[in-house]
Design a protein around this motif. Structure first.
Motif, PDB file in Angstrom:
ATOM      1  N   ALA A 112     -13.292   9.813 -28.683  1.00 35.37           N
ATOM      2  CA  ALA A 112     -13.473  10.156 -27.273  1.00 35.37           C
ATOM      3  C   ALA A 112     -14.448  11.311 -27.100  1.00 35.37           C
ATOM      4  CB  ALA A 112     -12.124  10.506 -26.653  1.00 35.37           C
ATOM      5  N   LYS A 113     -14.284  12.337 -27.904  1.00 31.14           N
ATOM      6  CA  LYS A 113     -15.124  13.526 -27.752  1.00 31.14           C
ATOM      7  C   LYS A 113     -16.567  13.247 -28.160  1.00 31.14           C
ATOM      8  CE  LYS A 113     -11.235  16.703 -28.120  1.00 31.14           C
ATOM      9  NZ  LYS A 113     -10.520  17.720 -28.926  1.00 31.14           N
ATOM     10  N   THR A 114     -16.751  12.415 -29.186  1.00 27.72           N
ATOM     11  CA  THR A 114     -18.107  12.028 -29.577  1.00 27.72           C
ATOM     12  C   THR A 114     -18.781  11.248 -28.455  1.00 27.72           C
ATOM     13  OG1 THR A 114     -17.470  11.924 -31.910  1.00 27.72           O
ATOM     14  CG2 THR A 114     -19.481  10.771 -31.289  1.00 27.72           C
ATOM     15  N   GLY A 115     -17.970  10.508 -27.694  1.00 28.70           N
ATOM     16  CA  GLY A 115     -18.495   9.750 -26.569  1.00 28.70           C
ATOM     17  C   GLY A 115     -18.702  10.580 -25.313  1.00 28.70           C
ATOM     18  N   GLY A 116     -18.427  11.880 -25.393  1.00 28.82           N
ATOM     19  CA  GLY A 116     -18.652  12.769 -24.258  1.00 28.82           C
ATOM     20  C   GLY A 116     -17.533  12.772 -23.235  1.00 28.82           C
ATOM     21  N   MET A 117     -16.339  12.356 -23.650  1.00 23.97           N
ATOM     22  CA  MET A 117     -15.208  12.259 -22.732  1.00 23.97           C
ATOM     23  C   MET A 117     -14.205  13.380 -22.967  1.00 23.97           C
ATOM     24  SD  MET A 117     -14.565   8.160 -23.120  1.00 23.97           S
ATOM     25  CE  MET A 117     -15.959   7.022 -23.055  1.00 23.97           C
ATOM     26  N   GLN A 118     -13.444  13.695 -21.945  1.00 28.01           N
ATOM     27  CA  GLN A 118     -12.296  14.561 -22.122  1.00 28.01           C
ATOM     28  C   GLN A 118     -11.166  13.727 -22.733  1.00 28.01           C
ATOM     29  OE1 GLN A 118     -11.721  17.864 -19.100  1.00 28.01           O
ATOM     30  NE2 GLN A 118     -12.443  16.224 -17.761  1.00 28.01           N
ATOM     31  N   ALA A 119     -10.304  14.380 -23.507  1.00 27.18           N
ATOM     32  CA  ALA A 119      -9.232  13.638 -24.171  1.00 27.18           C
ATOM     33  C   ALA A 119      -8.001  14.507 -24.328  1.00 27.18           C
ATOM     34  CB  ALA A 119      -9.701  13.143 -25.538  1.00 27.18           C
ATOM     35  N   ILE A 120      -6.857  13.841 -24.350  1.00 29.53           N
ATOM     36  CA  ILE A 120      -5.586  14.525 -24.540  1.00 29.53           C
ATOM     37  C   ILE A 120      -4.802  13.809 -25.632  1.00 29.53           C
ATOM     38  CG2 ILE A 120      -4.571  13.194 -22.624  1.00 29.53           C
ATOM     39  CD1 ILE A 120      -2.738  15.601 -22.120  1.00 29.53           C
ATOM     40  N   ASN A 121      -4.309  14.580 -26.592  1.00 28.75           N
ATOM     41  CA  ASN A 121      -3.488  14.033 -27.667  1.00 28.75           C
ATOM     42  C   ASN A 121      -2.029  14.123 -27.229  1.00 28.75           C
ATOM     43  OD1 ASN A 121      -1.974  13.538 -30.020  1.00 28.75           O
ATOM     44  ND2 ASN A 121      -3.605  14.318 -31.334  1.00 28.75           N
ATOM     45  N   ILE A 122      -1.429  12.983 -26.948  1.00 29.34           N
ATOM     46  CA  ILE A 122      -0.073  12.997 -26.388  1.00 29.34           C
ATOM     47  C   ILE A 122       0.963  13.487 -27.390  1.00 29.34           C
ATOM     48  CG2 ILE A 122      -0.652  11.122 -24.807  1.00 29.34           C
ATOM     49  CD1 ILE A 122       1.396   9.457 -26.680  1.00 29.34           C
ATOM     50  N   THR A 123       0.653  13.397 -28.694  1.00 30.88           N
ATOM     51  CA  THR A 123       1.620  13.855 -29.699  1.00 30.88           C
ATOM     52  C   THR A 123       1.671  15.374 -29.772  1.00 30.88           C
ATOM     53  OG1 THR A 123       0.065  13.869 -31.569  1.00 30.88           O
ATOM     54  CG2 THR A 123       1.158  11.782 -31.056  1.00 30.88           C
ATOM     55  N   LYS A 124       0.678  16.035 -29.178  1.00 29.77           N
ATOM     56  CA  LYS A 124       0.631  17.494 -29.197  1.00 29.77           C
ATOM     57  C   LYS A 124       0.801  18.073 -27.797  1.00 29.77           C
ATOM     58  CE  LYS A 124      -2.330  17.572 -33.297  1.00 29.77           C
ATOM     59  NZ  LYS A 124      -3.609  18.024 -33.891  1.00 29.77           N
ATOM     60  N   THR A 125       1.287  17.231 -26.884  1.00 32.09           N
ATOM     61  CA  THR A 125       1.463  17.639 -25.490  1.00 32.09           C
ATOM     62  C   THR A 125       2.893  17.336 -25.064  1.00 32.09           C
ATOM     63  OG1 THR A 125      -0.850  17.024 -25.080  1.00 32.09           O
ATOM     64  CG2 THR A 125       0.545  17.415 -23.155  1.00 32.09           C
ATOM     65  N   SER A 126       3.569  18.300 -24.511  1.00 29.76           N
ATOM     66  CA  SER A 126       4.964  18.097 -24.111  1.00 29.76           C
ATOM     67  C   SER A 126       5.055  17.124 -22.939  1.00 29.76           C
ATOM     68  CB  SER A 126       5.597  19.430 -23.709  1.00 29.76           C
ATOM     69  OG  SER A 126       5.018  19.921 -22.509  1.00 29.76           O
ATOM     70  N   ASP A 127       6.220  16.509 -22.793  1.00 27.45           N
ATOM     71  CA  ASP A 127       6.439  15.610 -21.655  1.00 27.45           C
ATOM     72  C   ASP A 127       6.237  16.346 -20.340  1.00 27.45           C
ATOM     73  OD1 ASP A 127       6.996  13.620 -23.440  1.00 27.45           O
ATOM     74  OD2 ASP A 127       9.142  13.506 -23.010  1.00 27.45           O
ATOM     75  N   LYS A 128       6.651  17.607 -20.297  1.00 23.68           N
ATOM     76  CA  LYS A 128       6.483  18.387 -19.065  1.00 23.68           C
ATOM     77  C   LYS A 128       5.004  18.544 -18.715  1.00 23.68           C
ATOM     78  CE  LYS A 128       7.493  22.780 -16.781  1.00 23.68           C
ATOM     79  NZ  LYS A 128       6.123  22.846 -16.227  1.00 23.68           N
ATOM     80  N   LYS A 129       4.179  18.848 -19.713  1.00 23.07           N
ATOM     81  CA  LYS A 129       2.751  19.015 -19.447  1.00 23.07           C
ATOM     82  C   LYS A 129       2.115  17.691 -19.035  1.00 23.07           C
ATOM     83  CE  LYS A 129       1.785  23.152 -22.171  1.00 23.07           C
ATOM     84  NZ  LYS A 129       0.988  23.735 -23.283  1.00 23.07           N
ATOM     85  N   LEU A 130       2.587  16.602 -19.618  1.00 29.28           N
ATOM     86  CA  LEU A 130       2.075  15.291 -19.208  1.00 29.28           C
ATOM     87  C   LEU A 130       2.447  15.001 -17.760  1.00 29.28           C
ATOM     88  CD1 LEU A 130       2.779  13.119 -22.384  1.00 29.28           C
ATOM     89  CD2 LEU A 130       0.533  13.721 -21.459  1.00 29.28           C
TER      90      LEU A 130
END
Length: 210
Positions: free
Chosen positions: A180-198
């Protein structure tokens, strides 16, 4: 909240296995059931490391590493057959992430980009009953260069007609994040993001389109 510029987001792209669908353990089981016939094995740690790559690419890596000769295409077809016939009914959605589809499908164009073969990806999406929410699907069959190359997600952006810099990608693997980042996009890794933040992110995106 997190290092994402909400104001830029105009389209959403989702990885499938491990992001929308809790399929990773099932894929690993199918991989090793077929691998046993070839004298090949794949550990949990390796499976996580290779998340996002096509089965054929993983087979070639493991065969080279383990000194085994294997027809990667035949292996991939056999693995998909085992998955679809023996594992598909056990597929469950990943918590929270599918809520983005349910809540935002009329507000943001959305696509799925996966390293799975099309026949398998379509069956998983049908199983989750989310096909009506997405406008496009890009699979391992549709691109020559798989993750971590950006081709899969760039094709998704093209399908939903949103510039890459205005896309947000949801991923569970480091190779997918790199893609995603190589393609110039923003990205979020759900395994490193809490359910609350999602959920906070979901609320922010809902508010963006009010």
């Amino acid at each position: 909240m997190m290092d994402i510029d909400i104001s830029r987001i105009k389209g959403l792209i989702f990885d499938l296995d491990g992001t929308l669908a809790d399929t990773m353990p099932l894929h690993l089981e199918a991989w090793n059931e077929v691998g046993e016939k070839y004298g090949l094995s794949l550990s949990h740690e390796e499976h996580i490391k290779f998340a996002g790559m096509s089965t054929e690419d993983i087979v070639n890596i493991q065969a080279d590493k383990q000194g085994v000769s294997a027809d990667a295409k035949a292996f991939s077809e056999q693995k998909d057959k085992v998955f679809l016939e023996e594992k598909l009914d056990d597929v469950k959605p990943i918590p929270v992430v599918p809520d983005f589809l349910y809540s935002l499908h009329n507000k943001f164009p959305m696509a799925v980009g996966t390293g799975s073969q099309r026949i398998t990806a379509e069956k998983i999406i049908d199983n989750l009953n989310v096909n009506k929410y997405i406008e496009g699907l890009v699979t391992a069959d549709d691109v020559e260069n798989h993750k971590p190359a950006p081709d899969t997600f760039l094709s998704c952006a093209e399908i939903i007609d949103i510039a890459p810099e205005n896309c947000l990608v949801f991923e569970d693997g480091e190779l997918g994040m790199q893609s995603a980042k190589t393609g110039g996009m923003q990205a979020i890794n759900i395994t490193k993001t809490s359910d609350k933040k999602l959920r906070d992110l979901l609320t922010s995106l809902e508010n963006l389109k009010k």
